[in-house]
Enzyme design. Structure first.
Site: not given
Ligand code: AMP
Length: 419
Positions: A34, A37, A151
């Site tokens: 998570s 967003q 960032d």
């Molecule tokens: P974000 O909301 O994009 O900041 O993603 C939060 C977390 O979800 C990241 O730190 C990852 O651990 C995991 N995550 C997001 N996108 C992916 C993806 N395409 N593949 C694997 N893990 C993901």
């Protein structure tokens, strides 16, 4: 599409505290992460016959910050196509009209873990340098498209057990305010460059600082500059690297300069002290050489004054990194960004709602007409899919599987591709 038909295409499933309403082609949803967003799930896509990641953006238009970020991310993800930047496979909303519009789902390539998990592992020079090389390739590609990230952090970088790496997001918009004199709110700033912390002008090598902080953390196993807020962040930087020169202070605006000049003065430590031999594998002559190259690279990236810091191109040419140099990865043609005012946009909630909704419809339209980035959809999907598959990759059924497999693959059995 008629309402009934559209309704039948979706089903709803509870994941953690959230409910995902997704296309039936996506099954077996499990939460994997998570962020600011919302929640991200892994899922199996029965059409592409592969595992994917699905991120739910809940009411992304609800305020300026969310809306700008969601819109920017959507537009940029649609344009950028590079092996070290996460690729978008699908975008949809289960709501049928602009009035009902609430949530956007982004379907992406699924990776195995984020870099926070990798930092805990003992990496050899081969893996460490390969991960850094890929970060730099991704950053160079963003820079070529005019996107300066500002960032980068381990939670926004993901890897696979075969040691391939992708950047997940596009960082701060040009117009995003940062800086020492801003109200602190909860966000990770450990990796932000001095020019971002101090609210100065910046250039592309602002992102090299972040790579330096990430590399340092991979070597040390702990955060290099763990500031609790912008001010503490700056203290952590100068305690270790030393108070910057007068020449640097002269580049600050008056109020920030007064603050910075009134801090205690620090001499800082040498890079041999900051990153002693014990932190690196040093069991062979080869490893000793690599350790001194790694330290040299750190000392060139972690420079407070950006005008004296190494550039992305120079980092890619550095002896520790250039063993992996492949022109097709480093010099891939930059994407054209369709929305030239992307960072300047200011809108009301209602306007953002419409803009984001239109972007989702545009994707649906383009996929329906078989066009994805100027290619027929089927080819686009297959080529992108195939390009990211690696013989060592496995399918996972749970988040724990991913992390445990990741650690064994990365630390014990897996090898990055040969240089
Ligand atoms: P974000 O909301 O994009 O900041 O993603 C939060 C977390 O979800 C990241 O730190 C990852 O651990 C995991 N995550 C997001 N996108 C992916 C993806 N395409 N593949 C694997 N893990 C993901």
């Amino acid at each position: 599409m008629n309402r009934n038909k559209r309704e039948k295409e979706y089903y709803s499933i509870d994941v953690g505290d959230s409910t995902f309403m997704v296309l039936k082609r996506y099954q077996n949803l499990r939460p994997i992460g998570s962020g600011a967003q919302g929640i991200v799930c892994s899922a199996y896509d029965h059409i592409l016959e592969r595992n994917v990641a699905i991120k739910k953006l809940s009411r992304p238009f609800q305020n300026q910050t969310h809306a700008k970020r969601a819109y920017r991310e959507l537009v940029l993800m649609k344009c950028v196509n590079h092996k070290n930047i996460i690729g978008l496979l699908n975008v949809f909303t289960p709501q049928k009209t602009l009035e009902e519009f609430q949530d956007v789902y982004l379907v992406m390539e699924l990776m195995d873990a984020n870099l926070c998990q990798v930092i805990q592992m003992e990496l050899d020079h081969e893996r460490l340098s390969y991960l850094l090389y890929q970060m730099l390739c991704g950053i160079k590609h963003l820079h070529a498209a005019g996107i300066i990230h500002r960032d980068l952090k381990p939670s926004n970088i993901v890897v696979k057990s075969d040691c391939t790496l992708k950047i997940l997001d596009f960082g701060l918009a040009r117009t995003a305010a940062t800086g020492l004199l801003m109200t602190p709110y909860v966000v990770t700033r450990y990796y932000r460059a001095p020019e971002v912390i101090l609210g100065m002008g910046y250039q592309a090598n602002v992102d090299v600082w972040s790579v330096g902080c990430i590399m340092a953390e991979m070597v040390r196993g702990s955060v290099l500059f763990p500031g609790t807020d912008h001010i503490d962040q700056w203290n952590k930087v100068i305690e270790q690297l030393g108070t910057p020169s007068q020449e640097f202070l002269m580049k600050l605006n008056q109020s920030v300069r007064t603050y910075v000049e009134n801090r205690p003065r620090y001499a800082g430590y040498s890079f041999e002290k900051l990153f002693p031999d014990v932190l690196f594998p040093a069991d062979s002559e080869h490893n000793k050489l690599k350790a001194s190259q790694a330290r040299d690279l750190l000392s060139k990236m972690l420079v407070i004054d950006a005008s004296k810091r190494i550039s992305v191109d120079e980092a890619l040419q550095h002896a520790y990194i250039n063993v992996w140099y492949d022109p097709s990865e480093v010099e891939a043609p930059p994407p054209a960004i369709t929305d030239k005012q992307l960072d300047e946009r200011e809108h009301t909630v209602e306007e953002w709602k419409e803009l984001i909704y239109k972007e989702v419809l545009d994707w649906e339209e383009r996929t329906k007409n078989g066009i994805i980035r100027g290619q027929p959809a089927s080819i686009g999907a297959v080529v992108r899919d195939g390009a990211h598959q690696h013989p060592l990759s496995t399918s996972y059924s749970s988040c724990n599987d991913i992390t445990s497999s990741m650690s064994s693959a990365l630390t014990l059995t897996g090898r990055p591709p040969e240089a």
